[in-house]
Design an enzyme around this catalytic site. Structure first.
Site, PDB file in Angstrom:
ATOM      1  N   THR A   1       0.820  -1.218   0.000  1.00 52.66           N
ATOM      2  CA  THR A   1       0.000   0.000   0.000  1.00 52.66           C
ATOM      3  C   THR A   1       0.849   1.262   0.000  1.00 52.66           C
ATOM      4  O   THR A   1       1.986   1.254   0.477  1.00 52.66           O
ATOM      5  CB  THR A   1      -0.988   0.006   1.194  1.00 52.66           C
ATOM      6  OG1 THR A   1      -1.792   1.176   1.110  1.00 52.66           O
ATOM      7  CG2 THR A   1      -0.268  -0.001   2.532  1.00 52.66           C
ATOM      8  N   ARG A   2       0.271   2.339  -0.570  1.00 51.03           N
ATOM      9  CA  ARG A   2       0.910   3.658  -0.515  1.00 51.03           C
ATOM     10  C   ARG A   2      -0.074   4.676   0.064  1.00 51.03           C
ATOM     11  O   ARG A   2       0.120   5.871  -0.028  1.00 51.03           O
ATOM     12  CB  ARG A   2       1.389   4.109  -1.906  1.00 51.03           C
ATOM     13  CG  ARG A   2       0.453   3.804  -3.052  1.00 51.03           C
ATOM     14  CD  ARG A   2       0.860   4.490  -4.327  1.00 51.03           C
ATOM     15  NE  ARG A   2       0.183   5.737  -4.468  1.00 51.03           N
ATOM     16  CZ  ARG A   2      -0.978   5.899  -5.125  1.00 51.03           C
ATOM     17  NH1 ARG A   2      -1.577   4.890  -5.705  1.00 51.03           N
ATOM     18  NH2 ARG A   2      -1.534   7.087  -5.196  1.00 51.03           N
TER      19      ARG A   2
ATOM     20  N   HIS B   1      -7.783   2.292   6.072  1.00 51.98           N
ATOM     21  CA  HIS B   1      -9.032   2.555   6.776  1.00 51.98           C
ATOM     22  C   HIS B   1      -9.681   1.216   7.119  1.00 51.98           C
ATOM     23  O   HIS B   1      -9.108   0.165   6.852  1.00 51.98           O
ATOM     24  CB  HIS B   1      -9.936   3.448   5.924  1.00 51.98           C
ATOM     25  CG  HIS B   1      -9.284   4.755   5.588  1.00 51.98           C
ATOM     26  ND1 HIS B   1      -8.999   5.700   6.546  1.00 51.98           N
ATOM     27  CD2 HIS B   1      -8.802   5.242   4.425  1.00 51.98           C
ATOM     28  CE1 HIS B   1      -8.397   6.732   5.984  1.00 51.98           C
ATOM     29  NE2 HIS B   1      -8.249   6.481   4.687  1.00 51.98           N
TER      30      HIS B   1
ATOM     31  N   HIS C   1      -9.877  -1.558   4.507  1.00 48.10           N
ATOM     32  CA  HIS C   1      -8.600  -2.236   4.223  1.00 48.10           C
ATOM     33  C   HIS C   1      -8.294  -3.276   5.290  1.00 48.10           C
ATOM     34  O   HIS C   1      -7.805  -4.356   5.003  1.00 48.10           O
ATOM     35  CB  HIS C   1      -7.445  -1.228   4.183  1.00 48.10           C
ATOM     36  CG  HIS C   1      -7.615  -0.175   3.144  1.00 48.10           C
ATOM     37  ND1 HIS C   1      -7.972   1.105   3.450  1.00 48.10           N
ATOM     38  CD2 HIS C   1      -7.483  -0.223   1.802  1.00 48.10           C
ATOM     39  CE1 HIS C   1      -8.050   1.814   2.351  1.00 48.10           C
ATOM     40  NE2 HIS C   1      -7.760   1.036   1.325  1.00 48.10           N
TER      41      HIS C   1
ATOM     42  N   GLY D   1      -5.288  -5.692  -6.321  1.00 52.75           N
ATOM     43  CA  GLY D   1      -6.634  -5.119  -6.421  1.00 52.75           C
ATOM     44  C   GLY D   1      -6.943  -4.625  -7.812  1.00 52.75           C
ATOM     45  O   GLY D   1      -6.198  -4.846  -8.763  1.00 52.75           O
ATOM     46  N   ARG D   2      -8.076  -3.935  -7.876  1.00 49.03           N
ATOM     47  CA  ARG D   2      -8.487  -3.276  -9.109  1.00 49.03           C
ATOM     48  C   ARG D   2      -7.495  -2.142  -9.368  1.00 49.03           C
ATOM     49  O   ARG D   2      -7.145  -1.411  -8.446  1.00 49.03           O
ATOM     50  CB  ARG D   2      -9.888  -2.702  -8.851  1.00 49.03           C
ATOM     51  CG  ARG D   2     -10.644  -2.316 -10.053  1.00 49.03           C
ATOM     52  CD  ARG D   2     -12.019  -1.774  -9.616  1.00 49.03           C
ATOM     53  NE  ARG D   2     -12.740  -1.291 -10.795  1.00 49.03           N
ATOM     54  CZ  ARG D   2     -12.504  -0.109 -11.362  1.00 49.03           C
ATOM     55  NH1 ARG D   2     -11.618   0.705 -10.824  1.00 49.03           N
ATOM     56  NH2 ARG D   2     -13.166   0.256 -12.435  1.00 49.03           N
ATOM     57  N   ASP D   3      -7.008  -2.029 -10.595  1.00 48.68           N
ATOM     58  CA  ASP D   3      -6.107  -0.941 -10.979  1.00 48.68           C
ATOM     59  C   ASP D   3      -4.893  -0.842 -10.040  1.00 48.68           C
ATOM     60  O   ASP D   3      -4.555   0.241  -9.546  1.00 48.68           O
ATOM     61  CB  ASP D   3      -6.883   0.380 -11.003  1.00 48.68           C
ATOM     62  CG  ASP D   3      -6.118   1.472 -11.740  1.00 48.68           C
ATOM     63  OD1 ASP D   3      -5.277   1.128 -12.602  1.00 48.68           O
ATOM     64  OD2 ASP D   3      -6.351   2.659 -11.461  1.00 48.68           O
TER      65      ASP D   3
ATOM     66  N   MET E   1     -14.712  -4.017  -0.264  1.00 51.37           N
ATOM     67  CA  MET E   1     -15.518  -4.079   0.955  1.00 51.37           C
ATOM     68  C   MET E   1     -16.350  -2.807   1.110  1.00 51.37           C
ATOM     69  O   MET E   1     -15.841  -1.707   0.899  1.00 51.37           O
ATOM     70  CB  MET E   1     -14.603  -4.225   2.181  1.00 51.37           C
ATOM     71  CG  MET E   1     -13.605  -5.361   2.116  1.00 51.37           C
ATOM     72  SD  MET E   1     -14.339  -6.994   2.035  1.00 51.37           S
ATOM     73  CE  MET E   1     -15.053  -7.128   3.650  1.00 51.37           C
TER      74      MET E   1
ATOM     75  N   ILE F   1       7.448  40.949 -10.669  1.00 57.80           N
ATOM     76  CA  ILE F   1       6.863  41.029 -12.018  1.00 57.80           C
ATOM     77  C   ILE F   1       6.573  39.612 -12.515  1.00 57.80           C
ATOM     78  O   ILE F   1       5.523  39.322 -13.033  1.00 57.80           O
ATOM     79  CB  ILE F   1       7.825  41.745 -12.993  1.00 57.80           C
ATOM     80  CG1 ILE F   1       8.065  43.188 -12.529  1.00 57.80           C
ATOM     81  CG2 ILE F   1       7.236  41.748 -14.403  1.00 57.80           C
ATOM     82  CD1 ILE F   1       9.033  43.963 -13.405  1.00 57.80           C
TER      83      ILE F   1
HETATM   84  S1  PPS Z   1      11.396  39.945 -12.064  1.00 58.97           S
HETATM   85  O1  PPS Z   1      11.350  40.062 -13.530  1.00 58.97           O
HETATM   86  O2  PPS Z   1      10.166  39.365 -11.559  1.00 58.97           O
HETATM   87  O3  PPS Z   1      12.595  39.227 -11.613  1.00 58.97           O
HETATM   88  O4  PPS Z   1      11.467  41.423 -11.501  1.00 58.97           O
HETATM   89  P1  PPS Z   1      11.322  41.913  -9.988  1.00 58.97           P
HETATM   90  O5  PPS Z   1      12.201  41.132  -9.091  1.00 58.97           O
HETATM   91  O6  PPS Z   1       9.880  41.961  -9.621  1.00 58.97           O
HETATM   92  O7  PPS Z   1      11.918  43.347 -10.032  1.00 58.97           O
HETATM   93  C1  PPS Z   1      11.229  44.344 -10.672  1.00 58.97           C
HETATM   94  C2  PPS Z   1      11.610  45.714 -10.092  1.00 58.97           C
HETATM   95  O8  PPS Z   1      12.925  46.044 -10.509  1.00 58.97           O
HETATM   96  C3  PPS Z   1      12.961  47.334 -11.115  1.00 58.97           C
HETATM   97  N1  PPS Z   1      13.612  47.147 -12.435  1.00 58.97           N
HETATM   98  C4  PPS Z   1      13.122  46.492 -13.531  1.00 58.97           C
HETATM   99  N2  PPS Z   1      11.918  45.923 -13.794  1.00 58.97           N
HETATM  100  C5  PPS Z   1      11.766  45.340 -15.002  1.00 58.97           C
HETATM  101  N3  PPS Z   1      12.691  45.300 -15.959  1.00 58.97           N
HETATM  102  C6  PPS Z   1      13.898  45.869 -15.748  1.00 58.97           C
HETATM  103  N4  PPS Z   1      14.847  45.813 -16.686  1.00 58.97           N
HETATM  104  C7  PPS Z   1      14.156  46.504 -14.490  1.00 58.97           C
HETATM  105  N5  PPS Z   1      15.221  47.121 -13.947  1.00 58.97           N
HETATM  106  C8  PPS Z   1      14.876  47.515 -12.701  1.00 58.97           C
HETATM  107  C9  PPS Z   1      11.561  47.859 -11.134  1.00 58.97           C
HETATM  108  O9  PPS Z   1      11.531  48.888 -10.213  1.00 58.97           O
HETATM  109  C10 PPS Z   1      10.678  46.730 -10.649  1.00 58.97           C
HETATM  110  O10 PPS Z   1       9.891  47.101  -9.534  1.00 58.97           O
HETATM  111  P2  PPS Z   1       8.306  47.049  -9.469  1.00 58.97           P
HETATM  112  O11 PPS Z   1       7.992  46.900  -8.003  1.00 58.97           O
HETATM  113  O12 PPS Z   1       7.790  45.864 -10.252  1.00 58.97           O
HETATM  114  O13 PPS Z   1       7.852  48.332 -10.010  1.00 58.97           O
END
Ligand code: PPS
Length: 572
Positions: free
Chosen positions: A195-196, A200, A203, A288-290, A330, A476
């Protein structure tokens, strides 16, 4: 067929204690291979005889025979390729005939292997023949294509020492320890139950019934190596098994843990499981089944027919020397307050038949609902609830993604404060800027660096989620594949709520809070997301929020409503 085990010791690949000490010193000079978790499991069972008659990782000829028709070059039955996969570079650095040291992940030498074979396998063929389809939805096929090295090495293994286990030591037995135990107890017929999953009451009833029918003793033989992703962890399961063990009549039943890396290969896996249990001295095996089914393929259909495993096992059981026992389905018959095998109930239309499916059990656990005593033992339910509290008490991650200046950080901050006001769980904010200062200060904005940055955030978020906290991330995170990887990391422990802060690039540029868009347009900042670097719009986020003409408080409130609808925060 009546099988009675002779329980004589089976061959192991270990050398004596003195030779092992000597070999350990000598092996320090050898080229080393660091074993993957799966290879460590395989090596343990190779060395202790669990994979008898194998004497090492398969040679090319044995491999071809096993893939093609489940036969070693000696003609013996063996359904599963036990292979040592390595990278091309490592393989190229070796000479045929050379000894290599096999080390665990801390560098401890477990054994050596004389490399007699080195080849590039046809993985698509292996997938088709062994697992039934070249489809990455199968966990072992996925492993084959996406984790396993390109080259296989084969050759005989010399065992130096067992992998060290710090957990449940007293419950782990080699095949020969199991055989010695059966000899000592006078158990000549033993039914093994693989069993993995947690056990219950159904079983417990079916295993005890199987043993009674075969007039045998019972070995509960759970797998604690690698099982299907998403399974209940083995620590919890073993605590549950220990509770169930008390429910069997004394001295009829034993339990031992098997450090097997399952492949979820259905029919072939059943035969493999049978051979492993034969090696452990068992005479009967419940299928068992499957059996060891991997779920559905990428078309949403099952990989194997429900009785394929039983058919293949039955076809080979004489040769294997272990007899199959049918798994009885069962069910609880309410009027008679007892479990009965469904195909033996004569008055089905007059009685109330109850059962709870795995999916329904998970739902009840997630929502903190009742789990009746007829279904499971209170000790088991208590353990499961301890590991998996209801969703409103589990950790989770809210992952904001969107352009720079979209409003991610502001909404994330508002959400954090609102969650802290509610209390109950610790909240951590992993804002893009905070992370770049504390975790990723050496990274820039190339694709590689952004991926690394997001994977780090994902790692920290998954740890927070695992430990019952709330992680709010606000980078981002421009690439869909990286976001998917983070989702997978987190979902191993709790919910992942992706929130797209869908402010348009035009609006972000118009706001230009930090003046970065202007610099990006002038070419003074390179690779700027939305201007000179791509952003993959999330295809199916849990939530998408508009920020134009909507205030921050409202955006954060939308996220709270989403969390509530997902059961992650309790409504009050
Ligand atoms: S990522 O792509 O998710 O790794 O970016 P992140 O760590 O969120 O960093 C984004 C913040 O770095 C500043 N910044 C830039 N953003 C986008 N592209 C480039 N080339 C870049 N250089 C600097 C920017 O202030 C981002 O901040 P936020 O809070 O998003 O405005």
């Amino acid at each position: 067929m009546t099988i009675i085990s002779n329980l004589a010791p089976i061959p192991e690949l270990f050398v004596s204690y003195d030779s092992a000490q000597k070999m350990k010193l000598e092996a320090a000079e050898l080229t080393s291979h660091d074993l993957s978790p799966r290879q460590i499991c395989d090596l343990e069972l190779l060395m202790n005889g669990g994979f008898n008659p194998l004497k090492g990782f398969l040679s090319e000829e044995d491999y071809n025979g096993v893939v093609e028709n489940m036969r070693l070059s000696t003609g013996e039955l063996w359904p599963m390729p036990i292979t040592l996969d390595v990278s091309e570079d490592f393989a190229a650095s070796l000479e045929i005939g050379q000894d290599i040291a096999l080390r665990d992940q801390e560098g401890v030498i477990l054994g050596t292997m004389t490399v007699t074979d080195r080849w590039e396998p046809n993985k698509a063929l292996e997938a088709e023949k062994v697992f039934g389809a070249d489809d990455d939805a199968h966990p072992a096929v996925n492993y084959l294509h996406n984790q396993a090295g390109k080259i296989y090495l084969g050759g005989p293994v010399t065992g130096i020492q067992q992998p060290v286990h710090y957990d449940f030591r007293a419950r782990r037995d080699t095949p020969n320890e199991m055989r010695a135990y059966f000899r000592k107890m006078g158990w000549r017929k033993v039914v093994a139950f693989q069993t993995r999953n947690p056990l219950h009451r159904a079983h417990q009833e079916l295993t005890f019934r199987a043993a009674r029918e075969a007039q045998a003793n019972l070995l509960i033989h759970p797998v604690v190596g690698l099982t299907k992703p998403g399974d209940v962890d083995h620590f919890t399961r073993v605590r549950c098994y220990e509770a169930v063990l008390d429910k069997y009549p004394q001295a009829t039943t034993s339990m031992s843990l098997l450090n097997l890396a399952m492949r979820m290969a259905g029919p072939r896996e059943a035969v493999w499981h049978g051979l492993i249990r034969k090696n452990h001295g068992c005479t009967h095996f419940i299928v068992g089944r499957d059996h060891a089914g991997p779920g559905s393929n990428s078309q949403g259909e099952d990989f194997y027919g429900p009785y394929d495993a039983q058919d293949l096992f039955r076809a080979h059981q004489d040769e294997m020397g272990i007899e199959m026992v049918d798994f009885k389905h069962m069910v609880w018959v309410a009027e008679r307050a007892q479990y009965e095998a469904i195909d033996e109930i004569k008055d089905k239309d007059k009685v109330t038949i109850l059962n709870i499916s795995g999916t329904e059990l998970r739902r009840r656990l997630a929502e903190g609902l009742e789990i009746p005593e007829w279904f499971s033992f209170p000790e088991v339910v208590k353990e499961l609830r301890r590991t998996k509290p209801p969703r409103s008490k589990q950790g989770f991650t809210v992952f904001f993604t969107g352009f720079s200046g979209s409003g991610k950080s502001t909404i994330a901050n508002a959400l954090m404060v609102k969650l802290m006001e509610m209390g109950g769980r610790p909240v951590t904010l992993l804002d893009g800027d905070i992370v770049r200062k504390n975790l990723s200060s050496e990274l820039g904005f190339s694709k590689e660096h952004r991926d690394l940055n997001i994977r780090r955030i994902g790692y920290v978020a998954s740890e927070i989620t695992k430990n019952g906290g709330i992680a709010i991330c606000a980078p981002i995170a421009p690439y869909a594949t990286t976001r998917r990887a983070v989702r997978e990391d987190v979902e191993a422990f709790g919910a992942f709520v992706e929130v797209h802060v869908a402010t348009s690039i035009e609006e972000c540029e118009r706001r230009d809070r930090k003046g970065l868009y202007k610099l990006a347009r002038e070419g003074k900042i390179k690779e700027f997301t939305g201007i000179s670097d791509p952003y993959d719009v999330p295809a199916s986020p849990e939530l998408s929020v508009e920020t134009e003409n909507v205030d921050v408080d409202n955006c954060a409130h939308q996220v709270l409503l989403k969390l509530e609808s997902m059961g992650l925060i309790a409504a009050n």
